[in-house]
Scaffold this motif. Structure first.
Motif, mmCIF file in Angstrom:
data_model
loop_
_atom_site.group_PDB
_atom_site.id
_atom_site.type_symbol
_atom_site.label_atom_id
_atom_site.label_comp_id
_atom_site.label_asym_id
_atom_site.label_seq_id
_atom_site.Cartn_x
_atom_site.Cartn_y
_atom_site.Cartn_z
ATOM 1 N N LEU A 162 22.737 40.505 33.462
ATOM 2 C CA LEU A 162 23.026 41.965 33.111
ATOM 3 C C LEU A 162 24.567 41.967 33.275
ATOM 4 O O LEU A 162 25.303 42.986 32.533
ATOM 5 C CB LEU A 162 22.336 42.764 34.016
ATOM 6 N N LEU A 163 25.419 41.558 34.456
ATOM 7 C CA LEU A 163 26.615 41.599 34.415
ATOM 8 C C LEU A 163 27.415 41.042 33.316
ATOM 9 O O LEU A 163 28.548 41.773 32.928
ATOM 10 C CB LEU A 163 27.197 40.624 35.620
ATOM 11 N N ARG A 164 27.251 40.049 32.920
ATOM 12 C CA ARG A 164 27.698 39.607 31.278
ATOM 13 C C ARG A 164 27.560 40.464 30.317
ATOM 14 O O ARG A 164 28.444 41.085 29.697
ATOM 15 C CB ARG A 164 27.119 38.266 31.001
ATOM 16 N N GLU A 165 26.394 41.197 30.142
ATOM 17 C CA GLU A 165 26.124 42.308 29.105
ATOM 18 C C GLU A 165 26.849 43.328 29.354
ATOM 19 O O GLU A 165 27.551 44.219 28.696
ATOM 20 C CB GLU A 165 24.731 42.454 28.919
ATOM 21 N N CYS A 166 27.034 43.849 30.604
ATOM 22 C CA CYS A 166 27.656 45.172 30.940
ATOM 23 C C CYS A 166 29.242 44.849 30.775
ATOM 24 O O CYS A 166 29.905 45.761 30.412
ATOM 25 C CB CYS A 166 27.379 45.293 32.741
ATOM 26 N N ALA A 167 29.868 43.614 31.209
ATOM 27 C CA ALA A 167 31.065 43.453 30.946
ATOM 28 C C ALA A 167 31.593 43.679 29.386
ATOM 29 O O ALA A 167 32.477 44.320 29.082
ATOM 30 C CB ALA A 167 31.715 41.989 31.185
ATOM 31 N N GLU A 168 30.511 43.349 28.530
ATOM 32 C CA GLU A 168 30.686 43.250 26.879
ATOM 33 C C GLU A 168 30.617 44.679 26.353
ATOM 34 O O GLU A 168 31.574 45.324 25.914
ATOM 35 C CB GLU A 168 29.759 42.362 26.254
ATOM 36 N N ILE A 169 29.782 45.414 27.164
ATOM 37 C CA ILE A 169 29.560 46.716 26.563
ATOM 38 C C ILE A 169 30.674 47.810 27.218
ATOM 39 O O ILE A 169 31.078 48.388 26.383
ATOM 40 C CB ILE A 169 28.126 47.382 26.652
ATOM 41 N N GLN A 191 33.700 46.688 27.856
ATOM 42 C CA GLN A 191 34.832 46.642 27.123
ATOM 43 C C GLN A 191 34.981 47.129 25.634
ATOM 44 O O GLN A 191 35.830 47.652 25.322
ATOM 45 C CB GLN A 191 34.953 45.033 26.812
ATOM 46 N N ALA A 192 33.390 46.972 25.102
ATOM 47 C CA ALA A 192 33.459 47.796 23.730
ATOM 48 C C ALA A 192 33.722 49.302 23.722
ATOM 49 O O ALA A 192 34.477 50.151 22.980
ATOM 50 C CB ALA A 192 32.257 47.507 23.133
ATOM 51 N N CYS A 193 33.175 49.848 24.921
ATOM 52 C CA CYS A 193 33.156 51.340 25.262
ATOM 53 C C CYS A 193 34.836 51.828 25.544
ATOM 54 O O CYS A 193 35.302 52.569 24.867
ATOM 55 C CB CYS A 193 32.341 51.761 26.197
ATOM 56 N N ALA A 239 34.398 46.639 33.465
ATOM 57 C CA ALA A 239 34.288 45.473 32.728
ATOM 58 C C ALA A 239 34.904 44.104 33.678
ATOM 59 O O ALA A 239 34.423 43.329 33.944
ATOM 60 C CB ALA A 239 34.924 45.430 31.336
ATOM 61 N N GLU A 240 36.073 44.620 34.297
ATOM 62 C CA GLU A 240 36.828 43.643 35.047
ATOM 63 C C GLU A 240 35.938 43.297 36.385
ATOM 64 O O GLU A 240 35.763 42.081 36.714
ATOM 65 C CB GLU A 240 37.976 44.086 35.502
ATOM 66 N N ALA A 241 35.377 44.479 37.083
ATOM 67 C CA ALA A 241 34.456 44.330 38.217
ATOM 68 C C ALA A 241 33.565 43.375 37.848
ATOM 69 O O ALA A 241 33.124 42.296 38.749
ATOM 70 C CB ALA A 241 34.028 45.522 38.801
ATOM 71 N N CYS A 242 32.734 43.385 36.899
ATOM 72 C CA CYS A 242 31.628 42.893 36.351
ATOM 73 C C CYS A 242 32.117 41.266 36.303
ATOM 74 O O CYS A 242 31.311 40.212 36.609
ATOM 75 C CB CYS A 242 31.021 43.368 35.117
#
Length: 109
Positions: A66-73, A75-77, A100-103
């Motif tokens: 989830l951290l990987r996905e969270c960082a990606e979304i 950044q997109a947001c 994103a950086e924290a993730c």
């Protein structure tokens, strides 16, 4: 709880709040149709951050995914919100960048 987890959870929860506020504020904008992608990403980002926070807090074996996905979304947001001059969008973009950086840091730990 580990200090790093507390900082990650704080970033995730701040991002949830910023995204929810931004989506609601975007719905009040005069040209709301132009804000459709921003609103959609805000809602998705908020949901993913909230779920990620829950998994991190409970020490789930699936938190890293989830951290990987969270960082990606996030950044997109951040990229989308950063294109808009509204103060709520700029604040959301900053919260998303921090999250994103924290993730990413959470994954590296």
């Amino acid at each position: 709880m580990h200090q790093q987890h507390q900082e990650l959870l704080a970033a995730l929860n701040a991002c949830v709040a910023a995204c929810e506020h931004c989506a609601s504020a975007c719905l009040q904008e005069e040209h709301v149709q132009m804000m459709a992608r921003c609103i959609s990403l805000d809602r998705d980002c908020s949901d993913v951050c909230a779920l990620t926070a829950r998994l991190v807090a409970r020490g789930s074996e699936h938190a890293a995914h989830l951290l990987r996905e969270c960082a990606e979304i996030c950044q997109a947001c951040a990229d989308e919100c950063g294109q808009h001059q509204h103060e709520h969008c700029q604040q959301c973009a900053e919260a998303c960048r921090r999250c994103a950086e924290a993730c990413r840091q959470g994954l590296a730990a």
